[in-house]
Write a protein that holds these residues in place. Structure first.
Motif, PDB file in Angstrom:
ATOM      1  N   TRP A 160      41.014  39.824  50.310  1.00 40.07           N
ATOM      2  CA  TRP A 160      40.459  38.647  50.988  1.00 40.07           C
ATOM      3  C   TRP A 160      39.842  39.037  52.330  1.00 40.07           C
ATOM      4  O   TRP A 160      38.737  38.589  52.667  1.00 40.07           O
ATOM      5  CB  TRP A 160      41.558  37.611  51.189  1.00 40.07           C
ATOM      6  CG  TRP A 160      41.080  36.342  51.821  1.00 40.07           C
ATOM      7  CD1 TRP A 160      41.133  36.009  53.151  1.00 40.07           C
ATOM      8  CD2 TRP A 160      40.465  35.238  51.151  1.00 40.07           C
ATOM      9  NE1 TRP A 160      40.593  34.762  53.344  1.00 40.07           N
ATOM     10  CE2 TRP A 160      40.180  34.265  52.146  1.00 40.07           C
ATOM     11  CE3 TRP A 160      40.144  34.969  49.825  1.00 40.07           C
ATOM     12  CZ2 TRP A 160      39.576  33.036  51.832  1.00 40.07           C
ATOM     13  CZ3 TRP A 160      39.544  33.752  49.514  1.00 40.07           C
ATOM     14  CH2 TRP A 160      39.267  32.802  50.513  1.00 40.07           C
ATOM     15  N   ASN A 161      40.529  39.854  53.071  1.00 39.76           N
ATOM     16  CA  ASN A 161      40.018  40.259  54.387  1.00 39.76           C
ATOM     17  C   ASN A 161      38.747  41.080  54.283  1.00 39.76           C
ATOM     18  O   ASN A 161      37.967  41.151  55.244  1.00 39.76           O
ATOM     19  CB  ASN A 161      41.092  41.040  55.143  1.00 39.76           C
ATOM     20  CG  ASN A 161      42.256  40.160  55.551  1.00 39.76           C
ATOM     21  OD1 ASN A 161      42.118  38.953  55.695  1.00 39.76           O
ATOM     22  ND2 ASN A 161      43.418  40.767  55.741  1.00 39.76           N
ATOM     23  N   ALA A 162      38.528  41.691  53.120  1.00 38.46           N
ATOM     24  CA  ALA A 162      37.303  42.460  52.901  1.00 38.46           C
ATOM     25  C   ALA A 162      36.224  41.638  52.201  1.00 38.46           C
ATOM     26  O   ALA A 162      35.136  42.155  51.929  1.00 38.46           O
ATOM     27  CB  ALA A 162      37.619  43.703  52.067  1.00 38.46           C
ATOM     28  N   GLY A 163      36.538  40.375  51.876  1.00 42.04           N
ATOM     29  CA  GLY A 163      35.547  39.500  51.270  1.00 42.04           C
ATOM     30  C   GLY A 163      35.628  39.376  49.760  1.00 42.04           C
ATOM     31  O   GLY A 163      34.672  38.912  49.132  1.00 42.04           O
ATOM     32  N   TYR A 164      36.776  39.743  49.166  1.00 45.07           N
ATOM     33  CA  TYR A 164      36.900  39.753  47.708  1.00 45.07           C
ATOM     34  C   TYR A 164      38.193  39.079  47.255  1.00 45.07           C
ATOM     35  O   TYR A 164      39.114  38.848  48.036  1.00 45.07           O
ATOM     36  CB  TYR A 164      36.901  41.195  47.181  1.00 45.07           C
ATOM     37  CG  TYR A 164      35.672  41.986  47.532  1.00 45.07           C
ATOM     38  CD1 TYR A 164      34.480  41.830  46.828  1.00 45.07           C
ATOM     39  CD2 TYR A 164      35.690  42.891  48.604  1.00 45.07           C
ATOM     40  CE1 TYR A 164      33.343  42.564  47.159  1.00 45.07           C
ATOM     41  CE2 TYR A 164      34.564  43.632  48.941  1.00 45.07           C
ATOM     42  CZ  TYR A 164      33.390  43.459  48.212  1.00 45.07           C
ATOM     43  OH  TYR A 164      32.264  44.178  48.537  1.00 45.07           O
ATOM     44  N   VAL A 165      38.240  38.823  45.950  1.00 40.06           N
ATOM     45  CA  VAL A 165      39.474  38.412  45.276  1.00 40.06           C
ATOM     46  C   VAL A 165      39.526  39.152  43.943  1.00 40.06           C
ATOM     47  O   VAL A 165      38.517  39.671  43.449  1.00 40.06           O
ATOM     48  CB  VAL A 165      39.526  36.891  45.010  1.00 40.06           C
ATOM     49  CG1 VAL A 165      39.625  36.113  46.305  1.00 40.06           C
ATOM     50  CG2 VAL A 165      38.335  36.435  44.175  1.00 40.06           C
ATOM     51  N   THR A 166      40.722  39.195  43.371  1.00 38.34           N
ATOM     52  CA  THR A 166      40.879  39.620  41.989  1.00 38.34           C
ATOM     53  C   THR A 166      42.048  38.857  41.402  1.00 38.34           C
ATOM     54  O   THR A 166      42.797  38.185  42.117  1.00 38.34           O
ATOM     55  CB  THR A 166      41.097  41.136  41.858  1.00 38.34           C
ATOM     56  OG1 THR A 166      40.896  41.524  40.492  1.00 38.34           O
ATOM     57  CG2 THR A 166      42.507  41.548  42.291  1.00 38.34           C
ATOM     58  N   SER A 167      42.197  38.937  40.111  1.00 39.78           N
ATOM     59  CA  SER A 167      43.261  38.206  39.433  1.00 39.78           C
ATOM     60  C   SER A 167      44.612  38.863  39.698  1.00 39.78           C
ATOM     61  O   SER A 167      44.731  40.090  39.701  1.00 39.78           O
ATOM     62  CB  SER A 167      42.990  38.168  37.928  1.00 39.78           C
ATOM     63  OG  SER A 167      41.775  37.513  37.646  1.00 39.78           O
ATOM     64  N   SER A 168      45.621  38.020  39.895  1.00 38.71           N
ATOM     65  CA  SER A 168      46.999  38.492  40.022  1.00 38.71           C
ATOM     66  C   SER A 168      47.904  37.349  39.626  1.00 38.71           C
ATOM     67  O   SER A 168      47.451  36.218  39.408  1.00 38.71           O
ATOM     68  CB  SER A 168      47.311  38.956  41.454  1.00 38.71           C
ATOM     69  OG  SER A 168      47.268  37.862  42.346  1.00 38.71           O
ATOM     70  N   GLY A 169      49.200  37.622  39.521  1.00 42.71           N
ATOM     71  CA  GLY A 169      50.148  36.561  39.237  1.00 42.71           C
ATOM     72  C   GLY A 169      50.214  35.560  40.367  1.00 42.71           C
ATOM     73  O   GLY A 169      49.652  35.764  41.448  1.00 42.71           O
ATOM     74  N   SER A 170      50.932  34.458  40.136  1.00 37.45           N
ATOM     75  CA  SER A 170      50.946  33.358  41.091  1.00 37.45           C
ATOM     76  C   SER A 170      51.980  33.505  42.195  1.00 37.45           C
ATOM     77  O   SER A 170      51.930  32.772  43.184  1.00 37.45           O
ATOM     78  CB  SER A 170      51.207  32.040  40.349  1.00 37.45           C
ATOM     79  OG  SER A 170      50.168  31.764  39.445  1.00 37.45           O
ATOM     80  N   THR A 171      52.930  34.430  42.051  1.00 32.73           N
ATOM     81  CA  THR A 171      54.020  34.568  43.011  1.00 32.73           C
ATOM     82  C   THR A 171      53.802  35.799  43.885  1.00 32.73           C
ATOM     83  O   THR A 171      53.584  36.902  43.380  1.00 32.73           O
ATOM     84  CB  THR A 171      55.363  34.668  42.278  1.00 32.73           C
ATOM     85  OG1 THR A 171      55.527  33.510  41.464  1.00 32.73           O
ATOM     86  CG2 THR A 171      56.514  34.747  43.254  1.00 32.73           C
ATOM     87  N   SER A 172      53.873  35.617  45.196  1.00 33.66           N
ATOM     88  CA  SER A 172      53.463  36.652  46.146  1.00 33.66           C
ATOM     89  C   SER A 172      54.234  37.956  46.000  1.00 33.66           C
ATOM     90  O   SER A 172      53.676  39.043  46.157  1.00 33.66           O
ATOM     91  CB  SER A 172      53.630  36.141  47.577  1.00 33.66           C
ATOM     92  OG  SER A 172      52.765  35.071  47.842  1.00 33.66           O
ATOM     93  N   CYS A 173      55.545  37.867  45.731  1.00 30.57           N
ATOM     94  CA  CYS A 173      56.388  39.057  45.799  1.00 30.57           C
ATOM     95  C   CYS A 173      56.426  39.847  44.499  1.00 30.57           C
ATOM     96  O   CYS A 173      57.029  40.924  44.447  1.00 30.57           O
ATOM     97  CB  CYS A 173      57.811  38.655  46.175  1.00 30.57           C
ATOM     98  SG  CYS A 173      58.556  37.482  45.019  1.00 30.57           S
ATOM     99  N   VAL A 174      55.800  39.356  43.452  1.00 32.85           N
ATOM    100  CA  VAL A 174      55.883  40.005  42.144  1.00 32.85           C
ATOM    101  C   VAL A 174      54.813  41.098  42.037  1.00 32.85           C
ATOM    102  O   VAL A 174      53.699  40.953  42.541  1.00 32.85           O
ATOM    103  CB  VAL A 174      55.718  38.969  41.020  1.00 32.85           C
ATOM    104  CG1 VAL A 174      55.658  39.632  39.645  1.00 32.85           C
ATOM    105  CG2 VAL A 174      56.866  37.970  41.058  1.00 32.85           C
ATOM    106  N   GLY A 175      55.162  42.201  41.384  1.00 39.60           N
ATOM    107  CA  GLY A 175      54.199  43.273  41.189  1.00 39.60           C
ATOM    108  C   GLY A 175      53.006  42.824  40.371  1.00 39.60           C
ATOM    109  O   GLY A 175      53.066  41.835  39.631  1.00 39.60           O
ATOM    110  N   LEU A 176      51.921  43.553  40.483  1.00 43.28           N
ATOM    111  CA  LEU A 176      50.730  43.233  39.697  1.00 43.28           C
ATOM    112  C   LEU A 176      50.915  43.590  38.232  1.00 43.28           C
ATOM    113  O   LEU A 176      50.640  42.795  37.333  1.00 43.28           O
ATOM    114  CB  LEU A 176      49.523  43.985  40.252  1.00 43.28           C
ATOM    115  CG  LEU A 176      48.249  43.817  39.398  1.00 43.28           C
ATOM    116  CD1 LEU A 176      47.591  42.487  39.707  1.00 43.28           C
ATOM    117  CD2 LEU A 176      47.271  44.961  39.584  1.00 43.28           C
ATOM    118  N   LEU A 177      51.403  44.799  37.970  1.00 44.97           N
ATOM    119  CA  LEU A 177      51.353  45.319  36.609  1.00 44.97           C
ATOM    120  C   LEU A 177      52.399  44.710  35.683  1.00 44.97           C
ATOM    121  O   LEU A 177      52.140  44.564  34.489  1.00 44.97           O
ATOM    122  CB  LEU A 177      51.492  46.844  36.628  1.00 44.97           C
ATOM    123  CG  LEU A 177      50.180  47.575  36.872  1.00 44.97           C
ATOM    124  CD1 LEU A 177      50.421  49.032  37.209  1.00 44.97           C
ATOM    125  CD2 LEU A 177      49.250  47.448  35.663  1.00 44.97           C
TER     126      LEU A 177
END
Length: 540
Positions: A160-177
């Motif tokens: 976000w700070n670099a101007g982008y987004v990508t898909s991830s889970g909905s919960t902040s603390c959970v790993g991506l993979l």
């Protein structure tokens, strides 16, 4: 020579450990029997010199062991004998080869949010991926390279700070993979599909320790499997994902709290909102996600659940308002709204770092169901059951019954045959989490309540075969409910399993082919456990 972290041993102890742990001869690199009571100090002295300088190896006596093995949900806990933290991707094949050569089961994890009963079959070495946390936006601004241990909050903030987004889970603390290898549901799926739909390539270590790159052009069959059934095939050390311009500067959110007498009105409005399961004609791409729960809020009532609901819109309040008019018309106990940058949305909608979803140490007994429409009668039955069980078991007051409604346009736009994720037609995802302090005397009651709730959801959708989002599975569901009822799907997955993991070493997370040699007791400590024989599972 790499330092042997956290183990200061005398020369006498070193010689004793090495003498007692002489490797057995192995066939094709896989021991038929494990080394008897392989000590973590022995692992440090034998494996440590092969690894990079910043690796760590911990045993149960080390102070760091507890924090490395603490779980969000201790109800279903794998038995961890030792923890190895790779510091580079190149460490992972060496760790896997060492584990195989000594007949030690291994299990890779990052944030330890897995909640399935199949994890209890594991007894061995935890490969802790948390140090593999790089996030590198590529120069063309179209993709990002991520380490195998990254988690949602860090990704969201840096992109976000670099101007982008990508898909991830909905919960902040959970790993991506962890979520992504099971498909991955998230707030951006209305635009870009499930999380795994944004995969470009994966660097994977196979069961035999071989490191390969997997993409649409390299091992494309395995790439298909990794997008929905990936836990069955390898350890992902890094990946490249698509990224997208972040768009608007802030997202609008609104939360409601309703009392139970508004239940029917809430679910009727929700069904109208997504046109009784047909998302066509609604701007649900922008109304990215809405979720609700039955929960106890003591300041309102200590004995009767309320209905908490949160909406998230990618845009302004004025743009979102037409979609919220029907919900505003339902008298609420309270509401809250505002506009915040996307990385702050989890915090204001109940899935942030300080939410109950990121609070480790409580039992969370789960059962899920995938749906297309809310059965209002069923939702009332489940609510009444909730109050009944809270009254019967006050220890369960932190339990939530959860209803997730994802924007689905981007998911539906992708051919379902192009990935192993089988449930593109189920926009609604529901689950119960019976939550309480660990107490074995309550376990049977917790399981019975959770299962009864799941069964009510499924009975309320008689035209649908039961579906299980693999990342929310309890662990006793059918393989078909997790990986699809179309015969070709499981046939293809089992064929790939025979090709890439013939010994079924990746069999501890809702496996395609169940593990036939689960641990029977902790005390056996791998003694006599066969690792090399090919497994034959249910439904083959």
């Amino acid at each position: 020579m790499a330092r042997l972290y956290r183990f200061a041993v005398s020369s006498a102890l070193l010689l004793q450990s090495l003498a007692c742990a002489s490797p057995e001869p192995c066939l094709n690199g896989l021991c038929q029997f494990t080394r008897n009571k392989l000590a973590s100090r022995t692992v440090a002295n034998e494996l440590g010199p092969q690894l990079s300088a910043n690796c760590n190896i911990y045993g149960p006596d080390d102070t760091e062991f507890g924090s490395c093995t603490a779980r969000y949900d201790p109800f279903f806990t794998p038995k961890i004998q030792m923890v190895v933290q790779p510091a580079t991707e190149e460490d992972v094949p060496k760790i896997v080869e060492y584990a195989n050569a000594n007949g030690v089961p291994f299990l890779a994890m990052a944030r330890r949010h897995g909640m399935t009963s199949t994890l209890t079959e594991f007894d061995g070495m935890q490969i802790d991926m948390s140090l593999l946390d790089r996030i590198e936006i590529q120069p063309d601004g179209k993709s990002v390279i991520l380490g195998g241990g990254v988690f949602a909050k860090n990704i969201m903030e840096k992109l976000w700070n670099a101007g982008y987004v990508t898909s991830s889970g909905s919960t902040s603390c959970v790993g991506l993979l962890g979520p992504a290898l099971g498909g991955g549901r998230g707030r951006l799926e209305g635009y870009y599909g499930v999380v795994s739909d944004s995969f470009l390539k994966l660097n994977v270590v196979l069961a035999n320790g071989t490191a390969i790159t997997v993409s649409e052009t390299e091992h494309p069959d395995l790439f298909w499997a990794m997008k929905g059934a990936g836990h069955n095939f390898g350890v992902v050390t890094s990946l490249e994902m698509k990224i997208y311009p972040r768009g608007v500067d802030t997202w609008y959110y609104k939360t409601y709290i309703w009392t139970q007498d508004k239940l029917e009105a809430v679910f009727e409005a929700s069904n109208n909102f997504h046109n009784d399961g047909n998302h066509a004609g609604h701007h649900l791409k922008e109304m990215a996600f809405n979720m609700g729960s039955y929960t106890i809020i003591p300041s309102i009532s200590a004995t009767e659940g309320v209905i908490f609901w949160s909406f998230v819109y990618r845009g302004s309040k004025e743009e979102a308002q037409p979609y919220l008019d029907a919900f505003d018309a339902i008298e609420a106990v309270s509401t809250e709204d505002g506009n915040v940058p996307y990385p702050e949305i989890p915090g204001v909608s109940g899935t942030g770092m300080n939410s109950a979803l990121c609070d480790y140490g409580l039992n969370h007994v789960h059962y899920p169901a995938g749906l297309k429409v809310w059965n209002v009668t069923t939702q009332r039955q489940i609510y009444d059951l909730y109050n009944e069980k809270i009254a019967q078991y006050p220890e369960f007051q932190r339990t939530t019954v959860n209803m997730e409604d994802y924007s689905h346009e981007g998911v539906n736009a992708i051919d379902p045959d192009t990935s192993a994720y089988p449930w593109r037609d189920r926009g609604l995802l529901s689950f119960i989490a019976v939550t309480y302090d660990p107490n074995p005397s309550l376990d049977a009651a917790a399981i019975a309540w959770a299962k009864e709730t799941r069964d009510l959801w499924n009975a309320g959708a008689p035209d649908l075969l039961p579906s299980t989002y693999v990342n929310y599975a309890h662990g006793d569901e059918s393989t078909e409910s997790m990986y699809g009822y179309e015969p070709w799907r499981l046939e293809k997955l089992r064929g790939l399993k025979a090709q890439y993991d013939p010994d079924n070493l990746f069999s501890y997370y809702n496996p395609i082919i169940p593990n036939l040699n689960p641990r029977s007791t902790h005390e056996e400590n791998f003694q006599g456990r066969k690792i090399g024989a090919k497994s034959r599972g249910r439904g083959q």
